[in-house]
Design an enzyme around this catalytic site. Structure first.
Site, short mmCIF file in Angstrom:
data_model
loop_
_atom_site.label_atom_id
_atom_site.label_comp_id
_atom_site.label_asym_id
_atom_site.label_seq_id
_atom_site.Cartn_x
_atom_site.Cartn_y
_atom_site.Cartn_z
N LYS A 220 83.81 -49.20 -84.09
CA LYS A 220 83.67 -49.31 -82.63
C LYS A 220 85.05 -49.34 -81.98
O LYS A 220 85.79 -50.30 -82.14
CB LYS A 220 82.93 -50.59 -82.26
CG LYS A 220 82.54 -50.61 -80.78
CD LYS A 220 82.31 -51.98 -80.22
CE LYS A 220 83.51 -52.54 -79.53
NZ LYS A 220 83.99 -51.79 -78.36
N GLU B 289 92.44 -59.92 -87.28
CA GLU B 289 93.82 -59.78 -86.81
C GLU B 289 93.79 -60.19 -85.36
O GLU B 289 93.24 -59.46 -84.51
CB GLU B 289 94.32 -58.33 -86.94
CG GLU B 289 94.45 -57.82 -88.36
CD GLU B 289 95.58 -58.48 -89.14
OE1 GLU B 289 96.37 -59.25 -88.54
OE2 GLU B 289 95.65 -58.24 -90.35
N CYS C 20 100.42 -57.38 -80.54
CA CYS C 20 100.25 -58.72 -81.12
C CYS C 20 101.52 -59.17 -81.84
O CYS C 20 101.72 -60.37 -82.03
CB CYS C 20 99.04 -58.75 -82.05
SG CYS C 20 98.99 -57.37 -83.19
N GLU D 41 99.60 -66.18 -75.18
CA GLU D 41 99.92 -64.77 -75.38
C GLU D 41 99.72 -64.03 -74.06
O GLU D 41 98.59 -63.92 -73.58
CB GLU D 41 99.00 -64.18 -76.46
CG GLU D 41 99.32 -62.75 -76.77
CD GLU D 41 98.44 -62.16 -77.87
OE1 GLU D 41 97.22 -62.37 -77.82
OE2 GLU D 41 98.99 -61.47 -78.75
#
Ligand code: TAP
Length: 452
Positions: A153, A228, A262, A354
Site C-alpha cells: 500500500k 520503521e 526520518c 519530530e
C-alpha cells in the site's frame, strides 16, 4: 472510489488513482495467497534471474520513475534519480539471496537435524509519502527474494511510482499475484493488512503513533511486524572536529528532502567552546542552500508534501527563537525556507518532537558526558552523526548513543548492504543488508531419524 494526486510544487491535480475498499483489498490478499505456493516453489536460480530481470527493467525506466517522483512528491531530480537507482540496486543485491538462504545441519544422535528458512506467506507493506520508492523497495524486494508474495500500500499522497513499479514487475516476468500494489487509505487498506489472517507479516514505515496501533493490532494473530518509525537524531560537533566540513554538511543532513526524512539530523549539539564559531560557519551554508523547482538540476530542496503539513511545520517555528533562515520560492506550492532555531531548553517542542520539515534546532553542550546525555534524551533512536578527530572519543560516543545507525565525520545514513532500523521508539527490526532477509522467513527445524 478515486483519489486526486497533487503536485506539491504547484498545488495542481496531477491525476487521480483508485482508492480501494475492503472487498478489493481482500481480493488482492487472496490472489497473493493463491500465488504463494508456486512462487515459493520457483527454483532459487530462477527466482534470482527474475529479480535481476526486474532490476534491468527498472534501470530502463529510471528517468520516467524519477520524473514521476519529482511531480508527485516534490523530490529534487537528483534525489529522485538516486531513489529509482536504489530500487534497482536493492533488487540486484537481494537477487543474490535465493541461492544463499542456507540452513544449518546440527549434530544429533540417531539421525539428521537440519534447519530451513521458510517464507512466511503473504507480506503486507505499508509505505509513507516521504521516500515512496526506496522504502517500498526495502520491503518488497527481500520479501520476494525469500519466497513470499507481497501486497503493497503506497501512501495516498504519493502512489504513482509504486503503481508503476507494479507494472514493471509484470513486464519483467514476475508472475501475476506475486507483487501487487493496493492503493487506498491507511485506515482501510492498511488496516486490512493488519486484520486479514492470510497476511503473515506487516512492514510499516511512518509515524510512531500509527506504528504502535499496527503493532497492537498484529498482536491479535501474533503476526510478524517490522516498524520503521520517527526520529529526532543528533548531530554532535566536538570542538576538535573539522568544523568547516561539519558545517558545510549540516544543512544537507537535515534539509535534504525538505527535512521529511526520518534520519534527519534535526538536533544539532555543538560544544560550547566553538558554539559561536560554528553558527557563523553554518549561516552561509544555510542561506545558500538552493530551494528551487525540484525539476531544476541545481535544486537541493523542493517543497513540502502538502498544505496541511506546511501548517504543521510552521507551528514549530511560530514563537521560537529563529537564528537564521534560508529562502524559498514564493507563489503556488507548499514551500518552506530552511530554518535554524535556537533551543531555549530541552523542553522546547521543536527540540523534542519530530518536525519532519526543514527545521534545525541547536543547543550547546559542555563535555562528552553532557553530549551523550543530551543525545539520548529522546524517545527516538534512529540515526545521527558525530564529528571529532579523537578516535577514542568517536568509539566511546558511538557505543554510548542509543541509535540504530550512526556516522562519524559523515552524514550518510543508508547503504543497501548494511542494516538500517531504529532503537527505542524509532522502530523494531531491521531493513536492508543480510539481517532484513531473515526477517521474511521463519526457521523450521527438521529431524530425520536413521531408523531405530
Ligand atoms: P502515517 O499516518 O503514519 O502514514 C504512513 C503510512 O501508513 C501511509 O501509507 C498511511 O496511509 C498508512 N496508515 C495511516 N494510518 C493507518 C492505519 N491506521 N493502519 C494502517 N496504515 C495506516 O504518517 P503520515 O501521516 O504520512 O505522516 C505523519 C508523521 O509521521 C510525519 O509528520 C512524520 O513525523 C512521521 N513519518 C515518519 C516517516 C518515517 S520514514 N519514519 C515517514 C512518514 C511520516 P495513508 O495513505 O492513508 O495516509
Amino acid at each position: 472510489m478515486t483519489t486526486d494526486v497533487i503536485n506539491p510544487s504547484t498545488g495542481q491535480v496531477l491525476t487521480s488513482v483508485p482508492s480501494l475498499g475492503v472487498a478489493e483489498t481482500d481480493a488482492a490478499i487472496e490472489r497473493a495467497a493463491r500465488a504463494f505456493p508456486d512462487w515459493r516453489a520457483v527454483a532459487p536460480g530462477d527466482r534470482a534471474r527474475l529479480l535481476r530481470r526486474f532490476a534491468a527493467v527498472v534501470d530502463e525506466h529510471i528517468d520516467e520513475l524519477a520524473d514521476l517522483e519529482v511531480r508527485n512528491a516534490g523530490h529534487t531530480i537528483g534525489n529522485a534519480r538516486w531513489e529509482a537507482g536504489n530500487v534497482r540496486d536493492v533488487l540486484n543485491y537481494y537477487a543474490g539471496a535465493p541461492e544463499r538462504l542456507i540452513g544449518k545441519q546440527i549434530p544429533v544422535a540417531g539421525g539428521l537435524d537440519v534447519t530451513f528458512h521458510e517464507p512466511l506467506g503473504v507480506v503486507g507493506i505499508i509505505v509513507p509519502w516521504n521516500f515512496p520508492m526506496p522504502i517500498a523497495g526495502w520491503g518488497f524486494v527481500p520479501a520476494l527474494a525469500a519466497g513470499n508474495t507481497v501486497v503493497l500500500k503506497p501512501a495516498e499522497l504519493t502512489p504513482l511510482t509504486a503503481i508503476r513499479l507494479g507494472e514493471l514487475a509484470l513486464e519483467a516476468g514476475i508472475p501475476e499475484g506475486v507483487f501487487q500494489i493496493v492503493p487506498g487509505k491507511g485506515s482501510i487498506v492498511g488496516q486490512r493488512f493488519v486484520t486479514h489472517p492470510a497476511v503473515r507479516k506487516v512492514c510499516f514505515t511512518g509515524s510512531t503513533d500509527v506504528g504502535k496501533s499496527i503493532m497492537a493490532g498484529c498482536a491479535d494473530q501474533v503476526k510478524r511486524v517490522t516498524l520503521e518509525l520517527g526520529g529526532k537524531s543528533a548531530n554532535i560537533v566536538f570542538a576538535d572536529a573539522d568544523l568547516e566540513k561539519a558545517a558545510a554538511g549540516a544543512p544537507g543532513s537535515v534539509f535534504d528532502n525538505a527535512g521529511q526524512d526520518c534520519c534527519a539530523r534535526s538536533r544539532l549539539l555543538v560544544q560550547e567552546s566553538v558554539y559561536d564559531k560554528f553558527l557563523a560557519l553554518l549561516e552561509p551554508a544555510v542561506s545558500s542552500f538552493r530551494v528551487l523547482d525540484p525539476s531544476d538540476a541545481a535544486a537541493e530542496m523542493g517543497p513540502l508534501i502538502s498544505a496541511g503539513h506546511r501548517e504543521t511545520v510552521a507551528s514549530y517555528v511560530d514563537g521560537a527563537d529563529v537564528a537564521f533562515r534560508g529562502s524559498a520560492p514564493d507563489g503556488d506550492g507548499w514551500w518552506f525556507p530552511p530554518t535554524v532555531l535556537l533551543a531555549r531548553s530541552t523542553d522546547d517542542r521543536h527540540w523534542r518532537e519530530e518536525v519532519f520539515g526543514p527545521v534545525l534546532s541547536v543547543l550547546p553542550f559542555s563535555d562528552e558526558e553532557d553530549a551523550i546525555r543530551l543525545a539520548n534524551d529522546t524517545e527516538y533512536g534512529l540515526s545521527g552523526s558525530l564529528w571529532t578527530r579523537d578516535l577514542g572519543r568517536a568509539l566511546r560516543v558511538s557505543r554510548a548513543v542509543e541509535t540504530g545507525a550512526l556516522s562519524v565525520n559523515s552524514h550518510s545514513s543508508v547503504r543497501y548492504w548494511t542494516p538500517f532500523g531504529g532503537m527505542k521508539q524509532s522502530g523494531l527490526g531491521r531493513e536492508l543488508g543480510p539481517d532484513a532477509l531473515l526477517g521474511f522467513t521463519d526457521v523450521k527445524n527438521v529431524f530425520i531419524s536413521m531408523g531405530d
